[in-house]
Design a protein around this motif. Sequence first.
Motif, PDB file in Angstrom:
ATOM      1  N   GLU A 111      70.437  53.487  47.729  1.00 12.25           N
ATOM      2  CA  GLU A 111      70.134  54.837  47.257  1.00 12.25           C
ATOM      3  C   GLU A 111      68.984  54.805  46.261  1.00 12.25           C
ATOM      4  O   GLU A 111      68.773  53.824  45.556  1.00 12.25           O
ATOM      5  CB  GLU A 111      71.373  55.446  46.587  1.00 12.25           C
ATOM      6  N   ASN A 112      68.238  55.907  46.229  1.00 16.82           N
ATOM      7  CA  ASN A 112      67.093  56.070  45.332  1.00 16.82           C
ATOM      8  C   ASN A 112      65.916  55.168  45.695  1.00 16.82           C
ATOM      9  O   ASN A 112      64.994  54.981  44.901  1.00 16.82           O
ATOM     10  CB  ASN A 112      67.492  55.828  43.863  1.00 16.82           C
ATOM     11  N   SER A 113      65.949  54.582  46.909  1.00 11.39           N
ATOM     12  CA  SER A 113      64.800  53.778  47.353  1.00 11.39           C
ATOM     13  C   SER A 113      63.624  54.704  47.643  1.00 11.39           C
ATOM     14  O   SER A 113      63.792  55.882  47.947  1.00 11.39           O
ATOM     15  CB  SER A 113      65.147  52.992  48.618  1.00 11.39           C
ATOM     16  N   GLN A 114      62.431  54.155  47.549  1.00  7.78           N
ATOM     17  CA  GLN A 114      61.221  54.917  47.833  1.00  7.78           C
ATOM     18  C   GLN A 114      60.449  54.239  48.953  1.00  7.78           C
ATOM     19  O   GLN A 114      60.308  53.020  48.968  1.00  7.78           O
ATOM     20  CB  GLN A 114      60.336  55.029  46.587  1.00  7.78           C
ATOM     21  N   TYR A 115      59.960  55.056  49.887  1.00 10.33           N
ATOM     22  CA  TYR A 115      59.173  54.490  50.978  1.00 10.33           C
ATOM     23  C   TYR A 115      57.718  54.380  50.566  1.00 10.33           C
ATOM     24  O   TYR A 115      57.158  55.288  49.960  1.00 10.33           O
ATOM     25  CB  TYR A 115      59.270  55.357  52.233  1.00 10.33           C
ATOM     26  N   LYS A 116      57.110  53.250  50.903  1.00 10.32           N
ATOM     27  CA  LYS A 116      55.688  53.064  50.636  1.00 10.32           C
ATOM     28  C   LYS A 116      55.095  52.258  51.788  1.00 10.32           C
ATOM     29  O   LYS A 116      55.642  51.231  52.180  1.00 10.32           O
ATOM     30  CB  LYS A 116      55.475  52.318  49.312  1.00 10.32           C
ATOM     31  N   TYR A 117      53.996  52.749  52.329  1.00  9.89           N
ATOM     32  CA  TYR A 117      53.307  52.001  53.378  1.00  9.89           C
ATOM     33  C   TYR A 117      52.698  50.737  52.780  1.00  9.89           C
ATOM     34  O   TYR A 117      52.046  50.785  51.728  1.00  9.89           O
ATOM     35  CB  TYR A 117      52.219  52.858  54.022  1.00  9.89           C
ATOM     36  N   ILE A 118      52.935  49.614  53.412  1.00  8.31           N
ATOM     37  CA  ILE A 118      52.438  48.338  52.910  1.00  8.31           C
ATOM     38  C   ILE A 118      51.127  47.994  53.599  1.00  8.31           C
ATOM     39  O   ILE A 118      51.084  47.737  54.805  1.00  8.31           O
ATOM     40  CB  ILE A 118      53.469  47.206  53.140  1.00  8.31           C
ATOM     41  N   ASP A 119      50.050  48.008  52.839  1.00 10.66           N
ATOM     42  CA  ASP A 119      48.744  47.624  53.382  1.00 10.66           C
ATOM     43  C   ASP A 119      48.676  46.115  53.551  1.00 10.66           C
ATOM     44  O   ASP A 119      49.188  45.355  52.720  1.00 10.66           O
ATOM     45  CB  ASP A 119      47.623  48.088  52.449  1.00 10.66           C
ATOM     46  N   SER A 120      48.021  45.677  54.627  1.00 10.26           N
ATOM     47  CA  SER A 120      47.795  44.261  54.888  1.00 10.26           C
ATOM     48  C   SER A 120      46.315  44.039  55.143  1.00 10.26           C
ATOM     49  O   SER A 120      45.558  44.982  55.395  1.00 10.26           O
ATOM     50  CB  SER A 120      48.587  43.798  56.123  1.00 10.26           C
ATOM     51  N   ASP A 121      45.892  42.778  55.084  1.00  8.38           N
ATOM     52  CA  ASP A 121      44.534  42.450  55.507  1.00  8.38           C
ATOM     53  C   ASP A 121      44.401  42.782  56.991  1.00  8.38           C
ATOM     54  O   ASP A 121      45.396  42.781  57.737  1.00  8.38           O
ATOM     55  CB  ASP A 121      44.242  40.959  55.296  1.00  8.38           C
ATOM     56  N   PHE A 122      43.191  43.064  57.426  1.00  7.03           N
ATOM     57  CA  PHE A 122      43.000  43.362  58.848  1.00  7.03           C
ATOM     58  C   PHE A 122      41.588  42.988  59.291  1.00  7.03           C
ATOM     59  O   PHE A 122      40.664  42.896  58.472  1.00  7.03           O
ATOM     60  CB  PHE A 122      43.271  44.843  59.147  1.00  7.03           C
ATOM     61  N   ASP A 123      41.456  42.738  60.589  1.00 10.28           N
ATOM     62  CA  ASP A 123      40.151  42.496  61.206  1.00 10.28           C
ATOM     63  C   ASP A 123      39.778  43.717  62.023  1.00 10.28           C
ATOM     64  O   ASP A 123      40.647  44.416  62.563  1.00 10.28           O
ATOM     65  CB  ASP A 123      40.182  41.270  62.124  1.00 10.28           C
ATOM     66  N   LEU A 124      38.464  43.952  62.145  1.00  7.06           N
ATOM     67  CA  LEU A 124      37.979  45.069  62.947  1.00  7.06           C
ATOM     68  C   LEU A 124      36.790  44.625  63.788  1.00  7.06           C
ATOM     69  O   LEU A 124      35.862  43.988  63.283  1.00  7.06           O
ATOM     70  CB  LEU A 124      37.556  46.246  62.049  1.00  7.06           C
TER      71      LEU A 124
END
Length: 719
Positions: A111-124
């Motif tokens: 309970e009371n957790s918060q969602y956060k998108y986790i950024d990662s390194d990436f190639d393009l």
Amino acid sequence: MINNLNLVDRLFESYNYKIARTSTNDVRIYTLQYGMYHAAEIISFDKAIDVSKFKNEFSELGYATDVKVVKNLEEVEEYLFEGFFIKTPLGNELKNRYKNFVKKQLSNLPENSQYKYIDSDFDLILQNNLGEITEAKSYSSKDHSIITKINELFTKTAGALFIIIEAPAGFGKTCTANEILNCITVENSKILPFFTELSRNREARVFKHILLSEIDSQFPNGIKQNVVLEQIYKGRIPLIIDGFDELITKDSNKEDVESMLTTIVDLLQNDAKIVITSRKTAILNSEEFIETINSSIENFSLARFEIKEPTIENWLNPNRLKAILENEFPISQISNPVLLSYLRNIPLEKLEDFLTTSEGTLIDKYFDYLLTREQERQNLKLDNQTQFRVFRKLNRFMSEFNFTAETKETIKDFLKEYNIQILQESIKQYKEKDIKPSIDELTETLSNHVFLDRKTDGNIGFINDFIFGFLISENLILEKFQEHYKGNFTRVIPQDFAQKSLEASRVQSISNKNKLWEVYNEHDFGYDSVFYFDADYFLKNEIKRNFKTLFLSDRTIKNLLFTKYSFENCVFAGITFENCTFSTSTFKKSSFQNCKFYNCILQDKTSIIYDDFGIYVCQDNNDLIKEINSLYCKDNDKNEDESDNSLTEQKVLLQFLQVDEKRPKPRKFSVIKQRLSEYSDKEINNIIDSLIRKGYLHFKDDVGFITREAMNFLNHNGN
């Protein structure tokens, strides 16, 4: 007045309107009938014209009338699109889809957790509609967000755009797809994204039919399919297709794969924007993929993102990370996004308690938390082990019939039929003061279990690959597959399902890892060599067999010894080796292409033939490659330096062009070697290495791409 009234008429007719006979050149009236609902759109091209008589006439006939003054055809298009797509329940549903996704992510957390998108390194890698590479770059999550980059491409790319997001299981493909959806908000733009999460369904066979069926089911009744497709072409309905790889199996034939790719490419017209996510799969580097894309690349730009493994630093704040390091807790036990998300949100004191208590693994504690809470949340009278038993059965059923999601009724029928005794015993556990559920009500409760999730198409499947793979491994370790399928159990589990079990088992205890490894090695499952390499690496962290014709691509391998078992006719493409030890004598007719060697060493220093241990466009952070080069036999060079027909940079670059030598074409490294077979591998490598350093070539795994700079070079050198 709009010059071409026929275009306006055809536009309304495409939305099922009929042209009223009382229409004039100055005022057009279009009627629409849905059951008891009758509507009339009165379109004027001049605000000075009095349309009241038309409005009164149709109002008296019982029509709901609306008057719109327009200046051009674009305004008409915008008006109809907003009325039929944006200002509909679908538009509201889109606003809530991301909220529901976040809610699902939090459902497995305290309970009371918060969602956060986790950024990662990436190639393009970015390819324009001429086929040229205009950008090939690695990005750090500290400085750049993949979501920001994708949003930039959406807004700045002229014409059609095809975005492919690749990553291994658990690296955030679905989370990334939903973040993209969240960026394209109805409030801030006049577009309506179409989001679908694919799953392997027993009835689903042809991708085109699946996609068109999804479009039909998600958009308002009465809207013709061609109207939706037209809005896709115009970029008003961007497509986000999550889990493209779900429909690709080991048994998928060439025609099926080509059909899937062709279906998507056919949609890439005008200003269409399409995003797909997929596990790392050889399909996306195959000749079929290259040919399909190359045959129509002039119609669109192609952006290929590859998400790198999120680090623990991405997930946990310094205080939590410090607690883990101070307690010397094995990082391998938590290197999974499901567990990391849990550890990110539990109270710090509880985390410290977990780290200092030796009873059970972290995964045991996580499941104990999850299933105990499920008993309380749903007033479920099934202990944790019994809950596991129920869903291990469902997992076996899915494996046997090779599907990952089905209708809720099918799932409920299975839960009821195969667990009737368990359900009856459970009902007896309810006390007199409790409201005792019926068998059907208890089955409904189980169909809403925390292990399960409703997919975009309404079907039910396991909530993530981690849970699915963990249950596969449990079924094998406890010999449930062996018990229920006797001598045939090795043919029941598709390879990609088994692969999920390997990835999920990285957080298992050493004992369970060993048991799973023994199952896969004592029986003939018929899987390919990559699977058995992963079984050795994930479950044993050491190589336990000889390999022939192994093609391993695009991954990081840490702390592994390549010194005892042999590798023959093997290719390592796009691999990052960290702290690995090599013995050149264990390799024969093998090559390393576009690999990175960090803190790696050679165990022996005997002479080698280039064909046995070929290094192509690789890099290191010490003198490993220089050391390997010094070991090559001199007579392996075919006297290329003395030849009158020595290989040139221009000749190599020409291999990456179409037959007309005017347009670029990606080529697999093996094809280049074959086309230049008169030259030694070493000579080819030296030239390609030089071209990469100059920025003329870029490799993704074993596929080479020519850059815009290379095209300029060729154009100025007589091509």
